[in-house]
Design a protein around this motif. Structure first.
Motif, mmCIF file in Angstrom:
data_model
loop_
_atom_site.group_PDB
_atom_site.id
_atom_site.type_symbol
_atom_site.label_atom_id
_atom_site.label_comp_id
_atom_site.label_asym_id
_atom_site.label_seq_id
_atom_site.Cartn_x
_atom_site.Cartn_y
_atom_site.Cartn_z
ATOM 1 N N MET A 2 0.800 -1.209 0.111
ATOM 2 C CA MET A 2 -0.009 0.201 0.108
ATOM 3 C C MET A 2 1.024 1.171 0.059
ATOM 4 O O MET A 2 1.870 1.116 0.535
ATOM 5 N N ILE A 3 0.597 2.287 -0.473
ATOM 6 C CA ILE A 3 1.372 3.507 -0.768
ATOM 7 C C ILE A 3 1.258 4.264 0.630
ATOM 8 O O ILE A 3 0.514 4.072 1.686
ATOM 9 N N HIS A 4 2.423 4.807 0.989
ATOM 10 C CA HIS A 4 2.894 5.252 2.162
ATOM 11 C C HIS A 4 2.001 6.290 2.461
ATOM 12 O O HIS A 4 1.576 7.362 1.765
ATOM 13 N N GLU A 20 3.364 10.085 -6.784
ATOM 14 C CA GLU A 20 4.511 10.600 -7.619
ATOM 15 C C GLU A 20 5.081 11.676 -6.631
ATOM 16 O O GLU A 20 6.010 12.338 -7.268
ATOM 17 N N ARG A 21 5.260 11.317 -5.432
ATOM 18 C CA ARG A 21 5.930 12.308 -4.450
ATOM 19 C C ARG A 21 7.415 11.804 -4.345
ATOM 20 O O ARG A 21 7.680 10.746 -4.259
ATOM 21 N N ASP A 22 8.299 12.696 -4.400
ATOM 22 C CA ASP A 22 9.535 12.480 -4.933
ATOM 23 C C ASP A 22 10.289 12.041 -3.401
ATOM 24 O O ASP A 22 11.269 11.095 -3.655
ATOM 25 N N GLY A 50 5.780 5.844 -7.196
ATOM 26 C CA GLY A 50 5.611 5.099 -8.545
ATOM 27 C C GLY A 50 4.207 3.941 -8.370
ATOM 28 O O GLY A 50 4.379 3.518 -9.366
ATOM 29 N N GLU A 51 4.117 3.890 -7.138
ATOM 30 C CA GLU A 51 3.120 2.904 -6.925
ATOM 31 C C GLU A 51 1.523 3.282 -7.081
ATOM 32 O O GLU A 51 1.414 4.642 -7.057
ATOM 33 N N ILE A 83 -6.462 9.348 2.251
ATOM 34 C CA ILE A 83 -5.781 9.845 1.189
ATOM 35 C C ILE A 83 -4.876 11.039 1.204
ATOM 36 O O ILE A 83 -5.198 12.186 1.599
ATOM 37 N N PRO A 84 -3.460 10.815 1.160
ATOM 38 C CA PRO A 84 -2.651 11.962 1.220
ATOM 39 C C PRO A 84 -3.035 12.843 0.125
ATOM 40 O O PRO A 84 -2.873 12.306 -0.947
ATOM 41 N N GLY A 85 -3.026 13.890 0.617
ATOM 42 C CA GLY A 85 -3.815 15.027 -0.581
ATOM 43 C C GLY A 85 -2.740 15.216 -1.872
ATOM 44 O O GLY A 85 -2.938 15.536 -2.719
ATOM 45 N N ASP A 86 -1.322 14.906 -1.588
ATOM 46 C CA ASP A 86 -0.249 15.181 -2.440
ATOM 47 C C ASP A 86 -0.051 14.204 -3.295
ATOM 48 O O ASP A 86 0.687 14.245 -4.057
#
Length: 154
Positions: free
Chosen positions: A1-3, A76-78, A84-85, A101-104
């Motif tokens: 799962m996305i961070h 897409e957070r650097d 990339g997930e 959901i992290p807004g960024d």
């Protein structure tokens, strides 16, 4: 799962009259939820509302109490360990959950099924009508590896 993405199963309390579902409680430990507002939207079947993100720290909390939606979140957070997930979730009447959901992260949804869907959001920031904290790209962009139109049974 996305961070920083989190999902909570919601308890459906059903009896012969219908059901009741708590969609927000300040004592839920896994959420730093402090909503600044709440809104709901109705979306007709097959409509896609994607992609957008918030760059000023807003966190969204999606719940679908009626109908069914497919939620997409792309990181897409650097500085993220999950850059990339892509995460997808199908929530609604059949699967009562709240998604943090992290807004960024890029996010959006598609109403699936044969009837309109309701989405409730508990964002942590007020909507600014003069200067909205939103960046948008088309739902069918090549930038995000999700084909909203693809048949899930193929």
């Amino acid at each position: 799962m996305i961070h920083d993405v989190d999902v909570r199963n919601l308890q459906v309390n059903a009896d012969e009259r219908g059901h009741l579902v708590e969609v927000f409680r300040k004592d839920w430990d896994e959420y730093d939820i402090d909503p600044a507002m709440s809104y709901y939207s109705m979306t007709y079947p097959g409509i896609i509302r994607a992609w957008h993100r918030h760059l000023e720290g807003q966190i969204d909390h999606f719940v679908c109490p009626q109908g069914r939606i497919k939620v997409g979140i792309y990181d897409e957070r650097d500085d993220s360990p999950t850059k990339g997930e892509l995460d997808t979730f199908v929530i609604g009447e059949h699967n009562q959950q709240v998604i943090r959901i992290p807004g960024d992260c890029w996010h959006g949804f598609k109403a699936i099924g044969d009837e309109p869907s309701l989405l409730i959001n508990y964002p942590t920031e007020l909507y600014d009508y003069e200067e909205p904290d939103e960046e948008r790209i088309p739902y069918d962009t090549d930038r995000i590896p999700l084909d909203w139109e693809a048949d899930p049974h193929e």
